[in-house]
Design an enzyme around this catalytic site. Sequence first.
Site, short mmCIF file in Angstrom:
data_model
loop_
_atom_site.label_atom_id
_atom_site.label_comp_id
_atom_site.label_asym_id
_atom_site.label_seq_id
_atom_site.Cartn_x
_atom_site.Cartn_y
_atom_site.Cartn_z
N GLU A 42 0.79 -1.40 -0.16
CA GLU A 42 -0.05 -0.05 0.11
C GLU A 42 0.87 1.29 -0.05
O GLU A 42 0.63 2.19 -0.63
CB GLU A 42 -0.96 0.06 1.25
CG GLU A 42 -1.87 -1.15 1.19
CD GLU A 42 -2.86 -0.96 -0.04
OE1 GLU A 42 -2.91 0.31 -0.66
OE2 GLU A 42 -3.57 -1.64 -0.41
N TYR A 125 -6.62 6.29 4.47
CA TYR A 125 -6.44 5.03 3.36
C TYR A 125 -5.45 3.90 3.53
O TYR A 125 -6.14 2.98 3.66
CB TYR A 125 -6.08 5.71 1.93
CG TYR A 125 -5.87 4.50 1.10
CD1 TYR A 125 -6.74 3.95 0.40
CD2 TYR A 125 -4.65 3.98 1.00
CE1 TYR A 125 -6.85 2.94 -0.30
CE2 TYR A 125 -4.53 3.02 0.15
CZ TYR A 125 -5.52 2.29 -0.59
OH TYR A 125 -5.21 1.31 -1.47
N ASP A 143 -10.08 5.95 -2.09
CA ASP A 143 -8.95 6.38 -2.74
C ASP A 143 -9.53 6.81 -4.00
O ASP A 143 -10.69 7.01 -4.29
CB ASP A 143 -7.97 5.04 -3.20
CG ASP A 143 -8.54 4.06 -4.09
OD1 ASP A 143 -9.65 4.27 -4.30
OD2 ASP A 143 -7.85 3.53 -4.65
#
Length: 355
Positions: A42, A125, A143
Amino acid sequence: MSPLPVADLSSVRTKLLAWYRSARRDLPWRRTRDPYAIWVSEAMLQQTRVETVRGFWTRFLERFPTVESLAAAEEEEVLALWSGLGYYSRARRLLAAARVVAREHSGRFPTTRAAAEALPGVGAYTAGAVLSIAYDLPEALVDGNVTRVFCRFFGLDGDPARNPLKAELTRRARSLVGEADGDAGDWNQALMELGARVCTARAPACPSCPIAPGCAARREGRTAELPQLALPRPAKAVEVDLLLVSRAGRWLFERRGPRGAMAGMLQFPTLERPPPGGAPSGLFRLPPGLLQAGEHLATIRHAITHHRIRARVRRGRSLFQRAPDGLRWLRRAEVSAAGLTGMTRKVLGGGFLER
Ligand code: SF4
């Protein structure tokens, strides 16, 4: 725009999950439930394309297979492995956060949003992604892909980067993932996958979209106008001379300052040439008088956040005996293993050091 009835949303969820499970891309970080490995993916995927991340993620996990191994690393080595991915502050914050996780969480990514978001570089996020994908906790994420899917599917007007729409997107994401009992990770990934591959920014593939029957934008012919994103800031043009300086078989490099763009990375000494009467960008800070520019070898172009750089690659000569702070000599064999900026890698790719 009005919310869909709960029964309709339940069928949307079933269809989207079924589509995701049959059509998802086989990505290496989807083959693991290790929170650390997912966290690294990520961090790398922010602002960077999936295809670029694949190789970097694999090499990074080979070198640093656990939080503890990363926590014990020198920053210079982490930056070197990150070199070419860009946005190097991500690497620096990942390292800082790994040290906190190793020290305060027994090497395991936290299992609450509050503790996750307290880590350096872990925002709403990333916390939502790791908690839902690794632990299947019903934590939301929003996102760019989720934003696009929601704005179109629900027919949401307004700038999604600002309230009230920004808060509304989070509210809907939370509500939907809260209903995805036991499927939180797949649900979040299904939304992102749909945005990345079907509900794309340009020319969404509505005829093959699994949730097309409930989509407001499709029904109202508004797919091209949603989401209503603000125009991006125009990029600033920057002109520089990038100097290739060698002495006794070594090449001169400049370490960027500890803050700002590409902090701590190495680059060829770079002198900015602001336009007459114009202000410098502040991206390059090498003091004048240390180096003399010579033969012009090539011109390259490079883009970094909000800047379009045109660099004249030139031979150069050092005007000092001892390298001042911030400058250092590297052997050719040391260069490839160093943490270099993307523009420096581009120049290296041109083979100028071998000529
Ligand atoms: S129908 Fe089209 S606009 Fe609507 S969610 Fe699917 S791809 Fe996006």
